[in-house]
Design an enzyme around this catalytic site. Structure first.
Site, PDB file in Angstrom:
ATOM      1  N   LYS A  14       9.208  32.412 -11.650  1.00 33.60           N
ATOM      2  CA  LYS A  14      10.098  32.415 -10.477  1.00 33.60           C
ATOM      3  C   LYS A  14      10.564  30.999 -10.127  1.00 33.60           C
ATOM      4  O   LYS A  14      11.736  30.796  -9.830  1.00 33.60           O
ATOM      5  CB  LYS A  14       9.385  33.037  -9.258  1.00 33.60           C
ATOM      6  CG  LYS A  14       8.949  34.488  -9.485  1.00 33.60           C
ATOM      7  CD  LYS A  14       8.424  35.123  -8.209  1.00 33.60           C
ATOM      8  CE  LYS A  14       7.164  34.469  -7.655  1.00 33.60           C
ATOM      9  NZ  LYS A  14       5.960  34.691  -8.498  1.00 33.60           N
ATOM     10  N   ARG A  89       5.781  38.859   0.150  1.00 36.05           N
ATOM     11  CA  ARG A  89       4.652  39.191  -0.713  1.00 36.05           C
ATOM     12  C   ARG A  89       3.847  40.363  -0.174  1.00 36.05           C
ATOM     13  O   ARG A  89       2.848  40.746  -0.781  1.00 36.05           O
ATOM     14  CB  ARG A  89       3.730  37.977  -0.797  1.00 36.05           C
ATOM     15  CG  ARG A  89       3.722  37.294  -2.143  1.00 36.05           C
ATOM     16  CD  ARG A  89       2.775  36.112  -1.999  1.00 36.05           C
ATOM     17  NE  ARG A  89       2.344  35.567  -3.241  1.00 36.05           N
ATOM     18  CZ  ARG A  89       2.938  34.557  -3.872  1.00 36.05           C
ATOM     19  NH1 ARG A  89       4.041  34.036  -3.413  1.00 36.05           N
ATOM     20  NH2 ARG A  89       2.419  34.077  -4.975  1.00 36.05           N
ATOM     21  N   ARG A 128      -0.030  25.617 -17.246  1.00 41.07           N
ATOM     22  CA  ARG A 128       0.554  24.906 -16.104  1.00 41.07           C
ATOM     23  C   ARG A 128      -0.534  24.124 -15.353  1.00 41.07           C
ATOM     24  O   ARG A 128      -0.295  23.016 -14.880  1.00 41.07           O
ATOM     25  CB  ARG A 128       1.224  25.927 -15.179  1.00 41.07           C
ATOM     26  CG  ARG A 128       1.951  25.339 -14.000  1.00 41.07           C
ATOM     27  CD  ARG A 128       2.788  26.377 -13.271  1.00 41.07           C
ATOM     28  NE  ARG A 128       1.983  27.286 -12.468  1.00 41.07           N
ATOM     29  CZ  ARG A 128       2.486  28.322 -11.777  1.00 41.07           C
ATOM     30  NH1 ARG A 128       3.769  28.602 -11.838  1.00 41.07           N
ATOM     31  NH2 ARG A 128       1.708  29.098 -11.059  1.00 41.07           N
ATOM     32  N   ARG A 134      -2.224  21.885  -9.618  1.00 41.90           N
ATOM     33  CA  ARG A 134      -2.488  22.995  -8.696  1.00 41.90           C
ATOM     34  C   ARG A 134      -3.877  23.556  -8.946  1.00 41.90           C
ATOM     35  O   ARG A 134      -4.138  24.101 -10.017  1.00 41.90           O
ATOM     36  CB  ARG A 134      -1.446  24.098  -8.898  1.00 41.90           C
ATOM     37  CG  ARG A 134      -0.175  23.854  -8.125  1.00 41.90           C
ATOM     38  CD  ARG A 134       0.813  24.962  -8.330  1.00 41.90           C
ATOM     39  NE  ARG A 134       0.307  26.281  -7.949  1.00 41.90           N
ATOM     40  CZ  ARG A 134       1.058  27.364  -7.868  1.00 41.90           C
ATOM     41  NH1 ARG A 134       2.341  27.294  -8.147  1.00 41.90           N
ATOM     42  NH2 ARG A 134       0.535  28.516  -7.527  1.00 41.90           N
ATOM     43  N   ARG A 146      -5.562  36.336  -7.929  1.00 43.79           N
ATOM     44  CA  ARG A 146      -4.147  36.387  -7.502  1.00 43.79           C
ATOM     45  C   ARG A 146      -3.476  37.648  -8.034  1.00 43.79           C
ATOM     46  O   ARG A 146      -2.633  38.232  -7.351  1.00 43.79           O
ATOM     47  CB  ARG A 146      -3.418  35.129  -7.971  1.00 43.79           C
ATOM     48  CG  ARG A 146      -3.745  33.947  -7.049  1.00 43.79           C
ATOM     49  CD  ARG A 146      -3.651  32.623  -7.755  1.00 43.79           C
ATOM     50  NE  ARG A 146      -2.310  32.258  -8.136  1.00 43.79           N
ATOM     51  CZ  ARG A 146      -2.029  31.293  -9.021  1.00 43.79           C
ATOM     52  NH1 ARG A 146      -3.001  30.627  -9.612  1.00 43.79           N
ATOM     53  NH2 ARG A 146      -0.786  31.006  -9.298  1.00 43.79           N
TER      54      ARG A 146
END
Ligand code: ADP
Length: 193
Positions: A14, A89, A128, A134, A146
């Site tokens: 996204k 969400r 990532r 992160r 998640r």
């Protein structure tokens, strides 16, 4: 206004596609994840509370993100449109967004839903996590948490918009440019209606 929701599970691309879409269409990019990370970086009270939840892979309360989105909408009355990334969400967030938009005579134009299989998502996020800094991308347990949040709370958001025929499913696997072209195709089809 052209108001687009870019929808999909964590790691579905996204953020990457949002950058390309806002450049192409001149939309204002509203990413609740980015807004929350700014709060964390600025060490605000909100950021410190949110961080505990985010580091565990849990959603922050609806009121927090709805408040942030409401302020951003009010701050940009001249916008050509908005791209919502990582928001809504939950179904409650979707209802709140519909209300915020209808107060100014606007609505969601299209929901583009990126589809990527779960193993690919985990791989992308761990990759990532090596460079993004992160904490929620570094630990496979947090990544799996998640997904559970996504399945339970976020997947039903597509159903909320499905009734109005606004949801377009797009394959989120392949090259970044191919996926972008598929998204653009759906937008152009919608705009020519
Ligand atoms: P990703 O989609 O890759 O998980 P995001 O940057 O969109 O990344 O979100 C990171 C975290 O921020 C989420 O796991 C959640 O804790 C929090 N968050 C972001 N957006 C929302 C939202 N709309 N509602 C609740 N929590 C959110």
């Amino acid at each position: 206004m052209f108001n687009l929701i870019l929808f999909g599970p964590p790691g579905s691309g996204k953020g990457t596609q949002s950058d390309k879409l806002v450049a192409q269409y001149g939309l204002i990019h509203l990413s609740t994840g980015n807004l929350l990370r700014e709060e964390i970086a600025n060490q605000t009270a909100l950021g410190l509370e949110a961080k505990k939840l985010m580091d565990n892979g849990q959603l922050v309360p609806d009121a927090v993100v709805v408040g942030m989105i409401g302020s951003a909408l009010k701050a940009n009355p001249q916008a050509k449109g908005f791209l919502f990334d990582g928001f809504p969400r939950t179904v409650a967030q979707a209802e709140a967004l519909d209300n915020l938009l209808s107060e100014v005579g606007e609505e969601i134009s299209i929901v583009l839903a990126l589809e990527v299989n779960e193993e690919e998502l985990v791989k992308r996020m761990l990759l990532r996590g090596q460079s993004s800094g992160r904490p929620d991308d570094k630990d496979e347990n947090v990544i799996r948490a998640r997904f559970v949040e996504y399945q339970n709370k976020t997947a039903p958001v597509a159903g909320h918009y499905e009734q109005s025929g606004k949801v377009k499913h797009v394959k989120g696997e392949g090259s970044i440019d191919d996926i972008f072209r598929s998204l653009v195709r759906e937008i152009e089809a919608k705009q020519s209606v």
